[in-house]
Design a protein around this motif. Structure first.
Motif, PDB file in Angstrom:
ATOM      1  N   VAL A  31       0.678  -1.043   0.364  1.00  0.00           N
ATOM      2  CA  VAL A  31      -0.444  -0.158   0.161  1.00  0.00           C
ATOM      3  C   VAL A  31       0.650   1.628  -0.045  1.00  0.00           C
ATOM      4  CG1 VAL A  31      -1.867   1.463   1.437  1.00  0.00           C
ATOM      5  CG2 VAL A  31      -1.930  -1.276   1.593  1.00  0.00           C
ATOM      6  N   PRO A  32       0.825   2.278  -0.703  1.00  0.00           N
ATOM      7  CA  PRO A  32       1.519   3.480  -1.073  1.00  0.00           C
ATOM      8  C   PRO A  32       1.408   4.351  -0.036  1.00  0.00           C
ATOM      9  CG  PRO A  32      -0.036   3.407  -2.641  1.00  0.00           C
ATOM     10  CD  PRO A  32      -0.233   2.046  -2.262  1.00  0.00           C
ATOM     11  N   ALA A  33       2.247   5.051   0.582  1.00  0.00           N
ATOM     12  CA  ALA A  33       2.164   6.000   2.049  1.00  0.00           C
ATOM     13  C   ALA A  33       1.429   7.013   1.165  1.00  0.00           C
ATOM     14  CB  ALA A  33       3.072   6.687   2.633  1.00  0.00           C
ATOM     15  N   GLY A  34       1.425   7.332   0.213  1.00  0.00           N
ATOM     16  CA  GLY A  34       1.080   8.911  -0.944  1.00  0.00           C
ATOM     17  C   GLY A  34       1.461   8.843  -2.378  1.00  0.00           C
ATOM     18  N   GLU A  35      -0.043   9.625  -2.438  1.00  0.00           N
ATOM     19  CA  GLU A  35      -0.184   9.869  -3.407  1.00  0.00           C
ATOM     20  C   GLU A  35      -0.213  10.894  -4.283  1.00  0.00           C
ATOM     21  OE1 GLU A  35      -3.799   7.658  -5.717  1.00  0.00           O
ATOM     22  OE2 GLU A  35      -5.061   9.394  -4.752  1.00  0.00           O
ATOM     23  N   ILE A  36       0.283  11.317  -6.257  1.00  0.00           N
ATOM     24  CA  ILE A  36      -0.051  12.704  -6.275  1.00  0.00           C
ATOM     25  C   ILE A  36      -0.613  12.069  -7.839  1.00  0.00           C
ATOM     26  CG2 ILE A  36       1.222  14.530  -7.347  1.00  0.00           C
ATOM     27  CD1 ILE A  36       3.763  11.970  -5.423  1.00  0.00           C
ATOM     28  N   ARG A  69      10.147   6.188  -2.197  1.00  0.00           N
ATOM     29  CA  ARG A  69      10.687   6.728  -3.410  1.00  0.00           C
ATOM     30  C   ARG A  69       9.560   6.580  -3.556  1.00  0.00           C
ATOM     31  NH1 ARG A  69      13.241   2.654  -0.560  1.00  0.00           N
ATOM     32  NH2 ARG A  69      12.365   0.634  -1.657  1.00  0.00           N
ATOM     33  N   LEU A  70       9.528   7.189  -5.772  1.00  0.00           N
ATOM     34  CA  LEU A  70       8.653   6.753  -6.485  1.00  0.00           C
ATOM     35  C   LEU A  70       7.438   5.518  -6.168  1.00  0.00           C
ATOM     36  CD1 LEU A  70       9.336   8.916  -9.055  1.00  0.00           C
ATOM     37  CD2 LEU A  70       8.045   9.288  -7.120  1.00  0.00           C
ATOM     38  N   VAL A  81      -1.034   9.727 -11.858  1.00  0.00           N
ATOM     39  CA  VAL A  81      -1.743   9.324 -10.765  1.00  0.00           C
ATOM     40  C   VAL A  81       0.222   8.600 -10.386  1.00  0.00           C
ATOM     41  CG1 VAL A  81      -1.914   7.542  -9.145  1.00  0.00           C
ATOM     42  CG2 VAL A  81      -3.698   8.676 -11.103  1.00  0.00           C
ATOM     43  N   ILE A  82       0.799   9.592  -9.472  1.00  0.00           N
ATOM     44  CA  ILE A  82       2.064   9.333  -8.832  1.00  0.00           C
ATOM     45  C   ILE A  82       1.543   8.125  -7.319  1.00  0.00           C
ATOM     46  CG2 ILE A  82       4.324   9.459  -8.707  1.00  0.00           C
ATOM     47  CD1 ILE A  82       3.546  12.149 -11.300  1.00  0.00           C
ATOM     48  N   THR A  83       1.776   7.235  -6.861  1.00  0.00           N
ATOM     49  CA  THR A  83       2.667   6.831  -5.761  1.00  0.00           C
ATOM     50  C   THR A  83       3.990   7.037  -5.262  1.00  0.00           C
ATOM     51  OG1 THR A  83       2.089   4.582  -6.738  1.00  0.00           O
ATOM     52  CG2 THR A  83       0.378   5.484  -5.838  1.00  0.00           C
ATOM     53  N   THR A  84       4.135   6.727  -3.620  1.00  0.00           N
ATOM     54  CA  THR A  84       4.770   6.592  -3.514  1.00  0.00           C
ATOM     55  C   THR A  84       5.040   5.905  -1.932  1.00  0.00           C
ATOM     56  OG1 THR A  84       4.421   8.701  -2.193  1.00  0.00           O
ATOM     57  CG2 THR A  84       5.352   9.297  -3.898  1.00  0.00           C
ATOM     58  N   LEU A  89       6.871  12.862   0.706  1.00  0.00           N
ATOM     59  CA  LEU A  89       7.483  13.057  -1.222  1.00  0.00           C
ATOM     60  C   LEU A  89       6.328  13.787  -2.180  1.00  0.00           C
ATOM     61  CD1 LEU A  89       9.762  12.487  -3.197  1.00  0.00           C
ATOM     62  CD2 LEU A  89       9.159  10.145  -3.378  1.00  0.00           C
ATOM     63  N   PRO A  90       5.447  13.477  -1.707  1.00  0.00           N
ATOM     64  CA  PRO A  90       4.137  14.186  -2.767  1.00  0.00           C
ATOM     65  C   PRO A  90       3.905  15.579  -2.200  1.00  0.00           C
ATOM     66  CG  PRO A  90       3.149  11.924  -1.535  1.00  0.00           C
ATOM     67  CD  PRO A  90       4.377  12.154  -0.994  1.00  0.00           C
ATOM     68  N   ARG A  91       4.163  15.820  -1.142  1.00  0.00           N
ATOM     69  CA  ARG A  91       3.983  17.662  -0.736  1.00  0.00           C
ATOM     70  C   ARG A  91       4.936  18.287  -1.563  1.00  0.00           C
ATOM     71  NH1 ARG A  91       6.706  20.596   3.058  1.00  0.00           N
ATOM     72  NH2 ARG A  91       7.300  18.465   3.885  1.00  0.00           N
ATOM     73  N   ARG A  92       6.664  17.256  -1.615  1.00  0.00           N
ATOM     74  CA  ARG A  92       7.456  18.056  -1.986  1.00  0.00           C
ATOM     75  C   ARG A  92       7.599  18.261  -3.795  1.00  0.00           C
ATOM     76  NH1 ARG A  92       9.974  15.294   2.593  1.00  0.00           N
ATOM     77  NH2 ARG A  92      11.134  16.607   3.843  1.00  0.00           N
ATOM     78  N   ILE A  93       7.279  17.712  -4.055  1.00  0.00           N
ATOM     79  CA  ILE A  93       6.773  17.392  -5.650  1.00  0.00           C
ATOM     80  C   ILE A  93       5.549  17.999  -6.039  1.00  0.00           C
ATOM     81  CG2 ILE A  93       5.566  16.037  -6.863  1.00  0.00           C
ATOM     82  CD1 ILE A  93       7.427  12.912  -6.655  1.00  0.00           C
TER      83      ILE A  93
END
Length: 124
Positions: A31-36, A69-70, A81-84, A89-93
């Protein structure tokens, strides 16, 4: 004097000592911890430049934090859609995208702070 870690830990535990585990998050199908989520006409017209920026931000983050990382980058209809593996990392991106090309940036964290969803959109 050097010491032998194997004396301190049983062989089957040495791997656990050196490889940190994040329960529920990771790279290998977990499961990802972040999504953009990126969308808009600008995104559609500048996908390659945007992905270049995303990868540069991820690489810089990964140098300081190897587990950040991605996980996946995929196109879904008119969105990217990008998961991290982490929530930072999503906030920084997102901030890098906003700084480079303006647009509308929204960041949302779940109540426990274990998942971040960032959306960035620019239509013009």
């Amino acid at each position: 004097d050097e010491f032998d870690l194997k004396v301190l830990l049983p062989a089957e535990r040495v791997h656990d000592f050196f490889v940190p585990k994040v329960v529920g998050h990771g790279v290998h199908g977990e499961v990802p911890a972040g999504e953009i989520v990126l969308s808009g006409q600008f995104m559609a017209e500048h996908v390659e430049e945007i992905l270049h920026l995303v990868r540069n931000v991820a690489a810089a983050e990964n140098r300081d934090h190897p587990l950040h990382r991605l996980m996946d980058v995929r196109r879904q209809d008119d969105t990217l859609v990008i998961t991290t593996t982490d929530v930072h990392l999503p906030r920084r991106i997102g901030h890098a995208l906003e700084g480079a090309w303006r647009g509308i940036l929204n960041t949302h964290y779940d109540e426990q702070g274990y998942f971040a969803r960032v959306t960035w959109e620019r239509d013009d």
